[in-house]
Design a protein around this motif. Sequence first.
Motif, short mmCIF file in Angstrom:
data_model
loop_
_atom_site.label_atom_id
_atom_site.label_comp_id
_atom_site.label_asym_id
_atom_site.label_seq_id
_atom_site.Cartn_x
_atom_site.Cartn_y
_atom_site.Cartn_z
N LYS A 62 -6.60 -0.48 -9.35
CA LYS A 62 -5.26 -0.48 -8.76
C LYS A 62 -5.05 0.82 -7.97
CE LYS A 62 -2.18 -3.30 -8.51
NZ LYS A 62 -2.55 -4.41 -7.67
N GLU A 69 -6.83 0.63 -4.70
CA GLU A 69 -6.11 -0.26 -3.79
C GLU A 69 -4.91 0.48 -3.18
OE1 GLU A 69 -4.85 -3.90 -5.75
OE2 GLU A 69 -3.26 -4.08 -4.24
N TYR A 70 -4.19 1.22 -4.01
CA TYR A 70 -3.01 1.94 -3.51
C TYR A 70 -3.38 3.05 -2.53
CZ TYR A 70 -0.17 -0.50 -6.99
OH TYR A 70 0.48 -1.45 -7.72
N GLU A 93 -5.87 2.86 -0.51
CA GLU A 93 -6.12 2.14 0.74
C GLU A 93 -4.82 1.85 1.47
OE1 GLU A 93 -8.79 1.22 2.44
OE2 GLU A 93 -9.98 2.37 0.99
N ILE A 94 -3.84 1.38 0.72
CA ILE A 94 -2.54 1.04 1.33
C ILE A 94 -1.92 2.28 1.96
CG2 ILE A 94 -0.18 0.27 0.84
CD1 ILE A 94 -1.34 -1.59 -1.30
N LYS A 146 -3.44 4.88 3.13
CA LYS A 146 -4.19 5.19 4.35
C LYS A 146 -3.73 4.30 5.50
CE LYS A 146 -8.62 5.02 2.84
NZ LYS A 146 -10.09 5.12 2.96
N GLN A 182 -9.75 2.11 9.69
CA GLN A 182 -8.66 1.64 8.81
C GLN A 182 -7.66 0.87 9.64
OE1 GLN A 182 -8.55 2.02 5.58
NE2 GLN A 182 -10.45 3.18 5.58
N ILE A 208 5.32 -3.13 -0.39
CA ILE A 208 5.38 -1.78 -0.93
C ILE A 208 6.84 -1.35 -0.99
CG2 ILE A 208 3.09 -1.17 -0.09
CD1 ILE A 208 4.50 0.68 1.92
#
Lengths: 325, 325
Positions: free
Chosen positions: A103, A106-107, A109-110, A112, B46, B91
Amino acid sequence: MSTLKDVAKECGLSVTTVSRALNNRGYISSEAHEKIQAAMKKLNYQPNEIARSLSKQSSKSIGVIMPYIDQPFFSRLLNYLELEADKKGYILYVFCSKAYAAKEEEYLEICKRHRVAGIILCTDAVNIDKFASVSVPIISLEREISYAAESIVCDNEAGGKMVAEHLYRQGCRKLLYLNPGHWTGMQSDSRGISFRRQGEQMGMQVKEYCATWEEHKRLDYHKTILEVLEKNPDADGIFCNGDAMALQTIQICHRKGIDIPGQVRIVGYDDAQLAELSWPPLTTVHQPIREMAEKAIESVDRLCNGRKIAAKVLLPVTLVIRETA
Amino acid sequence: MSTLKDVAKECGLSVTTVSRALNNRGYISSEAHEKIQAAMKKLNYQPNEIARSLSKQSSKSIGVIMPYIDQPFFSRLLNYLELEADKKGYILYVFCSKAYAAKEEEYLEICKRHRVAGIILCTDAVNIDKFASVSVPIISLEREISYAAESIVCDNEAGGKMVAEHLYRQGCRKLLYLNPGHWTGMQSDSRGISFRRQGEQMGMQVKEYCATWEEHKRLDYHKTILEVLEKNPDADGIFCNGDAMALQTIQICHRKGIDIPGQVRIVGYDDAQLAELSWPPLTTVHQPIREMAEKAIESVDRLCNGRKIAAKVLLPVTLVIRETA
């Protein structure tokens, strides 16, 4: 929804002029300013933060990744992070990993992908190697990570030491250290290590126990605490690494008719709201949560403005003496 | 940082083709797909969420505006909101207003500018008229607002009533209702109203007291509680509108040597973590915080997908009987 183009059309000016006025760039006459304001009001125009961020390739946002939001330490930390971020004009993206490494990745990555200005990491998952590739600056809290731009930690070693010294002064000689969980490399483990070292140096007996991972997930340590108390009926001082665990220890003592602080003294760690609300009110180590939050936001902001920051910041802790020890 | 253009150049395809591949639009050969993947990896590309959001004029983000983050009710709520948002790919932008109306207005503006998909509002500031102009759907929690797309409230009336009934069954006849604050139109006020109505209907005496605004800001109600207990030495049942206030009442009873539940029974409201950790463990009304969070995120998501939602959702509460009543 009306656009910048609509506003320009409405007031008979070019898009460039309106854009310059909104971004305070170059000279714009006060007459033009008034026209633009009137047109924006008439059309209910909202500047688009997304478009602004795109042109700058970063946004005034900070990603916060925590293992738990509803634990008192983290909710207080988040509260202060929000307060400080707001003061400096940043908004917070908040993520809760429940301490799962996957998790957390993943966060990251988000964060970024959303081009955050910085990431504040306060996780306790073990697998963190993959984070090394993150191009955004990371400020780590309560954890030293080699690739973090800055690690902000509290002086856990001093915290454990001052608890041992305090219990000694109160006349305790047989100490217990109760840890809600044991994870290699965590900053909070050094509290127990220095507590034990100091206690033994002062000639006290120190026994150490740890709750199970299952208990930690449920934040319910009753089973371990009960077993420990039954095994050690002569213990006269207990240091719990966390206020919630200390409050559960107090509950069990009440239930077993053990007087606090008469028969056993109890000290917690964190100084969360519940430390003040327990009965008796809990003696505990106060973590400088507000200062940690201030420092973290300030560091992200400094990096954004091309200024330098320290690689490591160590914040002092204090013992808050209430009525359990 | 490498761009979409760099990726296209690297694999010898057009920007349009690469963009279509990344957004799963139209037919792309598997060979092209592989080339693109390899180029992305090589360049550490990205995808830019900001650019995506701009092209859609909205983002997969939800603004959450709370009065306090570090109060147990709100931190638990935020925890579940994050969990549910993550499940559906949103988010969260988190804002804390400290109950200042001006701050709430500012945060609503920020949410609008960031083109959030929806706003979840759980504020308790009085001046809310200006929010009416917000073009983004608002889901309000624990507050009925005429212009909200949906108001999700707990059945506070039933909560107050079940507390009065429970105290009656336990033999109480002289009740006190302690409110941490009194604000016109707040949902939580209806707990006290129905508690009083039910209590009086059953022939009990019910007296009502309220802490000061200053106390509520500090979350320390000791002064009011102490005065109330001294004025009412014969009270045998106390309903505190909030667990923190109930725990402070318990502390004062311990200090004054008043036996709980022998001499006085105490019931809280919320069922926060501290209700389980108090001594004695607190009897309280459980609010369906998780269900509230699930419903709120689901509703934002439904609206984003052009589906309908209810104007009002009423969630049931339950009495959790522990040891104080």
